[in-house]
Design a protein around this motif. Sequence first.
Motif, PDB file in Angstrom:
ATOM      1  N   TRP A  57       0.844  -1.209   0.000  1.00 56.28           N
ATOM      2  CA  TRP A  57       0.000   0.000   0.000  1.00 56.28           C
ATOM      3  C   TRP A  57       0.869   1.245   0.000  1.00 56.28           C
ATOM      4  CZ3 TRP A  57      -5.252  -0.464  -0.399  1.00 56.28           C
ATOM      5  CH2 TRP A  57      -5.761  -1.759  -0.227  1.00 56.28           C
ATOM      6  N   LYS A  59      -0.650   4.160   0.424  1.00 52.87           N
ATOM      7  CA  LYS A  59      -1.322   4.808   1.560  1.00 52.87           C
ATOM      8  C   LYS A  59      -2.274   3.783   2.173  1.00 52.87           C
ATOM      9  CE  LYS A  59      -4.557   8.411   2.699  1.00 52.87           C
ATOM     10  NZ  LYS A  59      -5.843   8.757   2.120  1.00 52.87           N
ATOM     11  N   PHE A  61      -5.305   1.833   4.104  1.00 52.16           N
ATOM     12  CA  PHE A  61      -6.756   2.043   4.189  1.00 52.16           C
ATOM     13  C   PHE A  61      -7.164   2.154   5.654  1.00 52.16           C
ATOM     14  CE2 PHE A  61      -5.760  -2.453   3.993  1.00 52.16           C
ATOM     15  CZ  PHE A  61      -6.458  -2.981   5.068  1.00 52.16           C
ATOM     16  N   GLU A  62      -8.336   2.731   5.885  1.00 48.78           N
ATOM     17  CA  GLU A  62      -8.884   2.805   7.244  1.00 48.78           C
ATOM     18  C   GLU A  62     -10.137   1.947   7.377  1.00 48.78           C
ATOM     19  OE1 GLU A  62      -9.354   7.024   7.913  1.00 48.78           O
ATOM     20  OE2 GLU A  62      -7.267   7.297   7.273  1.00 48.78           O
ATOM     21  N   THR A  63     -10.976   1.986   6.346  1.00 45.05           N
ATOM     22  CA  THR A  63     -12.222   1.218   6.382  1.00 45.05           C
ATOM     23  C   THR A  63     -12.028  -0.045   5.551  1.00 45.05           C
ATOM     24  OG1 THR A  63     -13.260   3.379   6.179  1.00 45.05           O
ATOM     25  CG2 THR A  63     -14.706   1.463   6.005  1.00 45.05           C
ATOM     26  N   TYR A  66     -17.160  -0.889   3.055  1.00 41.43           N
ATOM     27  CA  TYR A  66     -18.258   0.064   3.100  1.00 41.43           C
ATOM     28  C   TYR A  66     -19.317  -0.452   2.122  1.00 41.43           C
ATOM     29  CZ  TYR A  66     -20.962   4.054   1.495  1.00 41.43           C
ATOM     30  OH  TYR A  66     -21.994   4.862   1.121  1.00 41.43           O
ATOM     31  N   ARG A  78     -11.414   1.548   1.438  1.00 39.63           N
ATOM     32  CA  ARG A  78     -11.816   2.810   0.844  1.00 39.63           C
ATOM     33  C   ARG A  78     -10.760   3.905   0.755  1.00 39.63           C
ATOM     34  NH1 ARG A  78     -17.014   5.480   3.500  1.00 39.63           N
ATOM     35  NH2 ARG A  78     -15.385   5.900   5.011  1.00 39.63           N
ATOM     36  N   GLU A  79     -10.025   4.143   1.820  1.00 36.92           N
ATOM     37  CA  GLU A  79      -9.068   5.264   1.783  1.00 36.92           C
ATOM     38  C   GLU A  79      -7.716   4.834   1.231  1.00 36.92           C
ATOM     39  OE1 GLU A  79     -10.415   3.981   4.481  1.00 36.92           O
ATOM     40  OE2 GLU A  79     -12.049   5.347   4.947  1.00 36.92           O
ATOM     41  N   GLU A  81      -4.531   3.554  -1.006  1.00 39.18           N
ATOM     42  CA  GLU A  81      -3.987   3.888  -2.323  1.00 39.18           C
ATOM     43  C   GLU A  81      -2.853   2.925  -2.659  1.00 39.18           C
ATOM     44  OE1 GLU A  81      -5.063   8.638  -2.058  1.00 39.18           O
ATOM     45  OE2 GLU A  81      -2.964   8.046  -2.283  1.00 39.18           O
ATOM     46  N   ASN A 259      -6.702   5.046  -6.121  1.00 43.08           N
ATOM     47  CA  ASN A 259      -7.531   4.638  -4.990  1.00 43.08           C
ATOM     48  C   ASN A 259      -7.898   3.162  -5.136  1.00 43.08           C
ATOM     49  OD1 ASN A 259     -10.526   4.297  -3.791  1.00 43.08           O
ATOM     50  ND2 ASN A 259      -9.387   5.822  -2.622  1.00 43.08           N
ATOM     51  N   SER A 260      -8.101   2.514  -3.996  1.00 41.27           N
ATOM     52  CA  SER A 260      -8.518   1.104  -3.983  1.00 41.27           C
ATOM     53  C   SER A 260      -9.662   0.830  -4.944  1.00 41.27           C
ATOM     54  CB  SER A 260      -9.037   0.727  -2.593  1.00 41.27           C
ATOM     55  OG  SER A 260      -8.018   0.761  -1.666  1.00 41.27           O
TER      56      SER A 260
END
Length: 653
Positions: A57, A59, A61-63, A66, A78-79, A81, A259-260
């Motif tokens: 990754w 960046k 992810f947090e979630t 969703y 979701r978040e 990258e 983005n994912s």
Amino acid sequence: MSDAAHAVHQVPSRLLDASKCPKPHIDSFETYKKLYEESIKDPQKFWGEKAKELLHWHKPFETVLYGGLEHGDVAWFREGELNASYNCVDRHAYVNPDKVAIIHEADEPGNSRSITYGELLHQVSRLANTLKSLGLKKGDTVAIYMPMVPEAAVAFLACARLGLIHSVVFAGFSSEALRSRIIDASSKLVITADEGRRGGKTIHTKKIVDVALEGCSTVEHVLVFRRTGSEVPFSAPRDLWWHEELEKHRPYCPPEIVNSEDPLFLLYTSGSTGKPKGVVHTTAGYLLGAAITFKYVFDYQENDIYGCMADIGWITGHTYIIYGPLLNGGTTVLFESTPVYPSPSRYWQVVAQHKITQLYTAPTAIRLLRRYGDDYVKGHDLSSLRVIGSVGEPINPEAWEWYYEVVGRKECSVVDTYWQTETGSIVLTPLPGATAMKPGSATFPFFGIETAVLDAESGKELEGNDVEGVLVIKKPWPSMARTVYANHHRYMDTYLNVYKGYYFTGDGVGRDHDGYYWIRGRVDDVIGVSGHRLSTAEIESALILHSSVAEAAVIGVHDDLTGQSVHAFCTLKPNQGETDVNELVLQVRKTIGSFAAPKKIYLVNDLPKTRSGKIMRRVLRKIVSGESDQLGDVSTLADPSIVPVLIDSVQKS
Ligand code: WTA
């Protein structure tokens, strides 16, 4: 059902013997069960951990998840990258640049070449820089119409490197089929080759592209890879040579971090009606599905040489020739030829030559090779094989047994893998070191896939074992298709609105007394005769039990008295002499019961198949019901000339 279908084969002891084989990742059924239960109890934890373990990754992810199946708004990680080509190439090229990524087994034997991860990074970068210089930007779609050469993989990965959406069209499709896919996806660029070679024959790839592009205004450039070097039509400035363009660019290109949920690719697949759907897969979820299933289903280990015989133009080629193996840093064989060129020993020569450890092919190829006989297999050193896989349609128990005994010498696990273009990666499968196999059953769900059997009429979930219904998936999984390109409505209606809250596969399924899943075929291939529900696959399996029968295709034909009646088309093994169709009817009576006996059996020389080897029963249904003037789109038939021959056989009988 046949005796073979009742057989249970334990995991071959060789696979669990540390002196003979590397220790499997999952080495007992208890371990599978435990991990499976955990993955279903807390999917967010399971997929969150696996996403961190198997992907790089840029960046985090947090979630984890969703959205859901109800609204068709699924989004994974979701978040986050990342970049697909970085994950497939760079991270391996940096630590292991000399490891072979791709072995190309060319059409003519003896012409194989290898590409290392280091070289792959150079090629992918040069092409990505070329695409950039042509003005392509993140979110643009690129059509890839390529023969089975490593440059096709380079093309996938160069698109992914820039966040371009690849739309691969199988290079056996006609100009018209290609044109409609280019138009639907508004592709700006076509990447192709001068010509292709397959089974000793030349395919005029570039000429087909030229015809496809007549009157097609979205395409600005055609980039042409030189495969054969023959003289081909070339119209500058639209057409560009791959070798001339790539040479101009530096062999490093920074990856575009996406983005994912940014789309990775489109792949057109035909529904039962209407025009093909552009199934959309997004980046992180798809990659995770490809990486994890490749690792566990094929029990991929560090030094393996893995060979999938599919074409890159189908989902199997996307996930299990390119993305799955490369994400794991593996060595993948790209096979340009056919199972019978120059002889029916070709697969076995290739396995022996490259010391292939996992072989993945389709039941149609297995049946074809079985029909040629064991002598073509014998005499080849197949001892490198540990796992042999099957995909694409139900495998008849008899073909399974042949694969297991003659090819696998009872020392390999057979993985009958069930999945779809839309599922992105395998959903039902045995695991090589863990699952006792039943020939013809795709056994159990993969980790994180919560399957259920619904009653087709009421949509009620059928609990427990010994049930028959339709196969659905209850919760989102990372590699599920997110939409149909520019047609979310169709996505909802085909997959998520049929049984609200579930993903509908369109396949009939049985779960037997041991909890094993048996795919019965597409629901539209189910036949109802006098209130009995029959599966075409089951009757076909029965017919193939007869010593003369090579292949069988069964259809349901309208019948005023019984609702439907069973009609069967059979091809015979060579040199069978006279075969009495009554014997074949008897075979079905004997194997399943009188109610399943075909009303009519047509002995034919060949069956109508798509280029990927699926029998097109729709064509047979139309011919038998006297609607051969309404065959619909037959452009996907491997050999359209068989249609008049079939019509003739049906009329004469
Ligand atoms: C069928 C191919 C039985 C099924 C990966 C599914 C299978 C359709 C199997 C998807 C299997 C695929 N056993 N049936 N192991 N694998 N199918 O999209 O009917 O080309 O719905 O994906 O093939 O075909 P597709």
